[in-house]
Scaffold this motif. Structure first.
Motif, PDB file in Angstrom:
ATOM      1  N   THR B 201       0.828  -1.202   0.000  1.00 43.86           N
ATOM      2  CA  THR B 201       0.000   0.000   0.000  1.00 43.86           C
ATOM      3  C   THR B 201       0.864   1.256   0.000  1.00 43.86           C
ATOM      4  OG1 THR B 201      -1.639  -1.203   1.324  1.00 43.86           O
ATOM      5  CG2 THR B 201      -1.931   1.167   1.153  1.00 43.86           C
ATOM      6  N   LEU B 202       0.497   2.184  -0.868  1.00 44.76           N
ATOM      7  CA  LEU B 202       1.057   3.538  -0.786  1.00 44.76           C
ATOM      8  C   LEU B 202      -0.031   4.381  -0.149  1.00 44.76           C
ATOM      9  CD1 LEU B 202       3.223   5.678  -1.445  1.00 44.76           C
ATOM     10  CD2 LEU B 202       2.130   5.976  -3.669  1.00 44.76           C
ATOM     11  N   PHE B 203       0.237   4.904   1.041  1.00 44.58           N
ATOM     12  CA  PHE B 203      -0.783   5.602   1.813  1.00 44.58           C
ATOM     13  C   PHE B 203      -0.410   7.077   1.906  1.00 44.58           C
ATOM     14  CE2 PHE B 203      -3.131   6.961   5.497  1.00 44.58           C
ATOM     15  CZ  PHE B 203      -4.284   6.201   5.486  1.00 44.58           C
ATOM     16  N   VAL B 204      -1.128   7.901   1.163  1.00 44.06           N
ATOM     17  CA  VAL B 204      -0.812   9.325   1.091  1.00 44.06           C
ATOM     18  C   VAL B 204      -1.706  10.082   2.063  1.00 44.06           C
ATOM     19  CG1 VAL B 204      -0.796  11.345  -0.418  1.00 44.06           C
ATOM     20  CG2 VAL B 204      -0.155   9.103  -1.323  1.00 44.06           C
ATOM     21  N   SER B 205      -1.119  10.904   2.922  1.00 49.28           N
ATOM     22  CA  SER B 205      -1.931  11.626   3.900  1.00 49.28           C
ATOM     23  C   SER B 205      -1.187  12.840   4.433  1.00 49.28           C
ATOM     24  CB  SER B 205      -2.306  10.696   5.046  1.00 49.28           C
ATOM     25  OG  SER B 205      -3.015  11.406   6.038  1.00 49.28           O
ATOM     26  N   HIS B 206      -1.943  13.810   4.907  1.00 48.48           N
ATOM     27  CA  HIS B 206      -1.313  14.943   5.575  1.00 48.48           C
ATOM     28  C   HIS B 206      -1.310  14.708   7.086  1.00 48.48           C
ATOM     29  CE1 HIS B 206      -5.501  15.708   6.333  1.00 48.48           C
ATOM     30  NE2 HIS B 206      -5.117  16.489   7.313  1.00 48.48           N
ATOM     31  N   ASP B 207      -1.955  13.614   7.535  1.00 52.59           N
ATOM     32  CA  ASP B 207      -2.175  13.402   8.966  1.00 52.59           C
ATOM     33  C   ASP B 207      -1.143  12.428   9.533  1.00 52.59           C
ATOM     34  OD1 ASP B 207      -3.106  12.497  11.466  1.00 52.59           O
ATOM     35  OD2 ASP B 207      -5.172  12.955  10.920  1.00 52.59           O
ATOM     36  N   LEU B 208      -0.218  12.948  10.315  1.00 49.67           N
ATOM     37  CA  LEU B 208       0.883  12.103  10.782  1.00 49.67           C
ATOM     38  C   LEU B 208       0.452  11.020  11.752  1.00 49.67           C
ATOM     39  CD1 LEU B 208       2.540  15.044  10.203  1.00 49.67           C
ATOM     40  CD2 LEU B 208       4.331  13.450  10.817  1.00 49.67           C
ATOM     41  N   ALA B 209      -0.614  11.269  12.507  1.00 49.89           N
ATOM     42  CA  ALA B 209      -1.067  10.246  13.451  1.00 49.89           C
ATOM     43  C   ALA B 209      -1.720   9.092  12.692  1.00 49.89           C
ATOM     44  CB  ALA B 209      -2.035  10.858  14.460  1.00 49.89           C
ATOM     45  N   VAL B 210      -2.473   9.415  11.655  1.00 46.30           N
ATOM     46  CA  VAL B 210      -3.113   8.380  10.836  1.00 46.30           C
ATOM     47  C   VAL B 210      -2.038   7.539  10.133  1.00 46.30           C
ATOM     48  CG1 VAL B 210      -4.471   8.028   8.731  1.00 46.30           C
ATOM     49  CG2 VAL B 210      -5.322   9.555  10.514  1.00 46.30           C
ATOM     50  N   VAL B 211      -1.045   8.199   9.576  1.00 41.65           N
ATOM     51  CA  VAL B 211       0.034   7.498   8.871  1.00 41.65           C
ATOM     52  C   VAL B 211       0.784   6.565   9.825  1.00 41.65           C
ATOM     53  CG1 VAL B 211       2.313   7.868   7.826  1.00 41.65           C
ATOM     54  CG2 VAL B 211       0.322   9.136   6.999  1.00 41.65           C
ATOM     55  N   ARG B 212       1.055   7.047  11.020  1.00 42.40           N
ATOM     56  CA  ARG B 212       1.750   6.207  11.992  1.00 42.40           C
ATOM     57  C   ARG B 212       0.935   4.956  12.300  1.00 42.40           C
ATOM     58  NH1 ARG B 212       1.378   5.505  17.272  1.00 42.40           N
ATOM     59  NH2 ARG B 212       3.215   4.774  18.406  1.00 42.40           N
ATOM     60  N   HIS B 213      -0.390   5.133  12.327  1.00 43.53           N
ATOM     61  CA  HIS B 213      -1.251   4.014  12.702  1.00 43.53           C
ATOM     62  C   HIS B 213      -1.255   2.895  11.666  1.00 43.53           C
ATOM     63  CE1 HIS B 213      -4.363   2.251  15.205  1.00 43.53           C
ATOM     64  NE2 HIS B 213      -4.913   1.831  14.077  1.00 43.53           N
ATOM     65  N   VAL B 214      -1.119   3.205  10.379  1.00 44.45           N
ATOM     66  CA  VAL B 214      -1.277   2.163   9.354  1.00 44.45           C
ATOM     67  C   VAL B 214      -0.002   1.782   8.604  1.00 44.45           C
ATOM     68  CG1 VAL B 214      -3.710   2.696   8.948  1.00 44.45           C
ATOM     69  CG2 VAL B 214      -1.999   3.807   7.558  1.00 44.45           C
ATOM     70  N   CYS B 215       1.081   2.563   8.762  1.00 48.86           N
ATOM     71  CA  CYS B 215       2.227   2.348   7.868  1.00 48.86           C
ATOM     72  C   CYS B 215       3.412   1.650   8.531  1.00 48.86           C
ATOM     73  CB  CYS B 215       2.688   3.683   7.299  1.00 48.86           C
ATOM     74  SG  CYS B 215       1.426   4.455   6.289  1.00 48.86           S
ATOM     75  N   ASP B 216       4.245   0.990   7.675  1.00 51.48           N
ATOM     76  CA  ASP B 216       5.472   0.345   8.150  1.00 51.48           C
ATOM     77  C   ASP B 216       6.672   1.279   8.009  1.00 51.48           C
ATOM     78  OD1 ASP B 216       4.149  -2.221   8.513  1.00 51.48           O
ATOM     79  OD2 ASP B 216       4.030  -2.241   6.325  1.00 51.48           O
ATOM     80  N   ARG B 217       6.686   2.002   6.888  1.00 53.44           N
ATOM     81  CA  ARG B 217       7.740   2.994   6.673  1.00 53.44           C
ATOM     82  C   ARG B 217       7.071   4.291   6.255  1.00 53.44           C
ATOM     83  NH1 ARG B 217      11.776   2.165   2.545  1.00 53.44           N
ATOM     84  NH2 ARG B 217      10.103   1.094   1.423  1.00 53.44           N
ATOM     85  N   VAL B 218       7.784   5.404   6.443  1.00 51.84           N
ATOM     86  CA  VAL B 218       7.176   6.700   6.162  1.00 51.84           C
ATOM     87  C   VAL B 218       8.161   7.600   5.413  1.00 51.84           C
ATOM     88  CG1 VAL B 218       6.105   8.764   7.177  1.00 51.84           C
ATOM     89  CG2 VAL B 218       5.759   6.537   8.255  1.00 51.84           C
ATOM     90  N   ALA B 219       7.668   8.243   4.345  1.00 49.85           N
ATOM     91  CA  ALA B 219       8.459   9.224   3.607  1.00 49.85           C
ATOM     92  C   ALA B 219       7.835  10.592   3.806  1.00 49.85           C
ATOM     93  CB  ALA B 219       8.476   8.871   2.117  1.00 49.85           C
ATOM     94  N   VAL B 220       8.667  11.581   4.122  1.00 51.01           N
ATOM     95  CA  VAL B 220       8.184  12.943   4.333  1.00 51.01           C
ATOM     96  C   VAL B 220       8.581  13.791   3.125  1.00 51.01           C
ATOM     97  CG1 VAL B 220       8.286  14.974   5.829  1.00 51.01           C
ATOM     98  CG2 VAL B 220       8.480  12.681   6.821  1.00 51.01           C
ATOM     99  N   MET B 221       7.578  14.410   2.492  1.00 51.93           N
ATOM    100  CA  MET B 221       7.847  15.234   1.305  1.00 51.93           C
ATOM    101  C   MET B 221       7.755  16.708   1.611  1.00 51.93           C
ATOM    102  SD  MET B 221       6.106  13.649  -2.122  1.00 51.93           S
ATOM    103  CE  MET B 221       6.932  14.708  -3.331  1.00 51.93           C
TER     104      MET B 221
END
Lengths: 318, 314
Positions: B201-221
């Protein structure tokens, strides 16, 4: 904050046609205090704000209650008199600052308009206000148009124009929802600072519990047109006593929770005004609901720690 | 083989004043099978452009996008069509994502029907199973989108995206238009589906708490580039790039005690225009730590611990 309240809303009820939208909402806000009204879409928070400003759409009527501004009931004064209240004693800022500003008028003239003066006469005062809301290079910005400014800057302009006449009350309807988080943080810091410095009573309408936690002294949680629970922010967040507040807080992903763990869920959906029954409006979705909840409206009652809760089971929630 | 491999991706749009808008300007990332990568950033950073390029809705100006090893840049229509079966997208607004004149059964079954994978009773059965998988009922198939709430419509959109059993799900702000209590339901569903099917999954979001909840790795743009990419726990417990730190500090947490004790990292100013990005490090105009070098020299993209970071000062 021991002063007399700047704004008192008493038993406010609003209706569209035969359907009640808001039912007996009441709260008060002291000078320098930030009071948040929080809830999901359709809970009645925005129409409550519009009713306070007397800016309700034609189809919505106030069917009961009083709105006291500095002790005077403004809910029935003529529209002419209300125009003197708006912008002078009470101001409002909105979610979309770019849409709320006049695109053809310079920033400086719009702010001066709140003082009912031509810009030439109050330029120094407007520049001071621009500086106070954190606009850099105000000498240049004062003659620019809204389209030349970013969303964050436009919200600062809205705040400047709302506060320059030193109103007693500021209604902020989702003021940071359209903004990025780093800009949101700036605007929230600004609102808090100005509320304290200018002793403005702020009513903050929001759906975001993070925003409430950040700047609200007190909070009212609304559900389906009623206040479910209200009180000091710290107490409500630390120990919610209404099942809706508790579930709402548990359903938010946090930076401290276990990633991929199951979030709390509120089953079902918010009833529409035509479906409101005689009992607690949250009963059909509430894990604690019993026969009494479906039949009887729980009164909003004090629990002794400064909070009010509208739930028969509030004691059992402790 | 990685499910998604993006290398040196640039997507430029013609600008009003002549200079192109460099929406994405040199992005590289990969997603392993079964992995969820979060892509976070503020408006205009280029995160949605990356997700559109990933499913072939936008063609790269430069660089490479490979889904399951197949190159999308310059690919023929047939190749793109084949890839879209493997990479499916869920958009932010479930209302505009569904055709109001199609029953939800038609909407969810369409990918199977047009690709000739099922029809008649077999199609109805598969559609029913897909609806049940996302928490709806098989007999909902004959209803229209307007008969459902926002959260239910997002479930329908997810069921449609799952119909072809894609290897890659691209979710662009999938919960941003939803109320808090409904958001939790959709996040629970996505986590559950991911565990069950093991898709990337590529999970695009502006919400850092949501991203933390569902993702394994995180890229900040930031402004068309990735400034930091790290395993989730690493990124949240030890953010390295000053922008990542500022973003995390700006997340308002729903807890007055933590929130009010949190150190503020005030970011001055606004995001510059992607038509005219600043020289050197693109973040230097807002960075509280910027030194002269940041204003002239572009920071290299390099490993620091388990993270990849582009900052002179890390």
């Amino acid at each position: 904050m021991s002063d007399a309240p700047a704004l008192v809303v008493e038993n406010l009820s609003l209706a569209i046609g035969p359907a009640g939208l808001v039912d007996g909402v009441g709260f008060q806000v002291a000078p320098g205090e930030v009071m948040a009204i929080v809830g999901e879409s359709g809970c009645g928070k925005s129409v409550t704000a519009q009713a306070i400003m007397r800016l309700l759409p034609d189809a919505i009527r106030q069917t009961g209650g009083r709105i006291l501004l500095g002790g005077r009931d403004i809910s029935a004064i003529p529209e002419r008199a209300m125009r003197a209240v708006r912008g002078q004693l009470m101001s409002m800022i909105f979610q979309e600052p770019q849409a709320a500003l006049d695109p053809l008028t310079t920033v400086g003239s719009q702010i001066a308009e709140a003082l009912r003066q031509p810009l030439g006469r109050v330029r120094g005062e407007v520049l001071r206000m621009l500086r106070d809301v954190g606009i850099s290079d105000p000498e240049r910005r004062i003659d620019q148009h809204p389209f030349e400014l970013s969303g964050g800057m436009c919200q600062r302009i809205m705040i400047a124009s709302a506060l320059i006449s030193r109103p007693a009350v500021l209604i902020a309807d989702e003021p940071t929802t359209a903004l990025d988080v780093t800009i949101q943080a700036q605007i929230l810091d600004l609102l808090r600072r100005l509320a304290i410095e200018r002793q403005t009573a702020v009513v903050l309408i929001t759906h975001d519990m993070g925003v409430v936690a950040d700047i609200a002294d007190r909070v009212a949680v609304m559900y389906a047109g009623r206040i479910a629970e209200a009180g000091p922010t710290a107490e409500i967040f630390a120990a919610p006593r209404h099942p809706y507040t508790a579930l709402l807080l548990a359903s938010i992903p946090r930076l401290s929770d276990v990633p991929k763990s199951k979030l709390a869920v509120i089953e079902g959906r918010v009833p529409s005004p035509s479906e409101y029954g005689p009992g607690c409006r949250f009963a059909s979705r509430c894990p604690r609901a019993d026969a009494r909840c479906a039949a009887e409206t729980p009164p909003l009652r004090p629990l002794g720690d400064g909070r009010l809760t509208a739930c028969f089971h509030a004691e059992a929630m402790a | 083989m990685n499910t998604l491999e993006i290398t040196g991706l640039k997507v430029h749009f013609p600008g009003r004043g002549g200079a192109p808008v460099r929406a994405v300007d040199g992005v590289s990332l990969s997603i392993a099978p079964g992995e969820t990568l979060g892509l976070v950033g503020e408006s205009g950073c280029g995160k949605s452009t990356v997700s559109n390029a990933t499913v072939g809705l936008l063609s790269p100006t430069e660089g490479s996008v490979k889904v399951l090893g197949t190159e999308l840049a310059g690919a023929s229509r047939e190749t793109l069509r084949a890839i879209r079966a493997k990479a499916q997208m869920v958009f932010q607004d479930p209302v505009t994502s569904l055709n109001p004149r199609m029953t939800i059964g038609e909407a969810v079954g369409e990918p199977l029907l047009v690709r000739g994978l099922a029809r008649g009773a077999a199609l109805r059965e598969q559609v029913g199973a897909l609806l049940e998988e996302v928490g709806l009922r098989a007999d909902h198939a004959s209803r229209y989108p307007h008969q459902f709430s926002g959260g239910q419509r997002q479930r329908i959109v997810i069921a449609r995206a799952l119909a072809l059993r894609p290897a890659l799900l691209v979710c662009d702000e999938p919960v941003s238009a939803l109320d808090v209590s409904v958001r939790a339901q959709i996040l629970n569903l996505l986590v559950e589906l991911q565990a069950r099917h093991g898709m990337s999954t590529l999970f695009v979001s502006h919400d850092l708490a949501v991203v933390r909840h569902v993702c394994d790795r995180v890229a900040v743009m930031y402004l068309g580039r990735i400034v930091e990419l790290a395993p989730r726990d690493e990124l949240y417990s030890e953010p390295r790039h000053p922008y990542t730190k500022a973003l995390l500090a700006a997340v308002p947490e729903p807890d007055p005690v933590t929130q009010r004790a949190k150190p503020r990292v005030p970011l001055e100013g606004e995001i510059p225009s992607p038509a005219n990005p600043p020289p050197g490090c693109r973040f230097h105009t807002r960075c509280p730590l910027a030194i002269d070098r940041c204003r002239v020299e572009e920071p290299a993209w390099r490993p620091v611990g388990a993270a990849m970071v582009a900052c002179h000062l890390v």
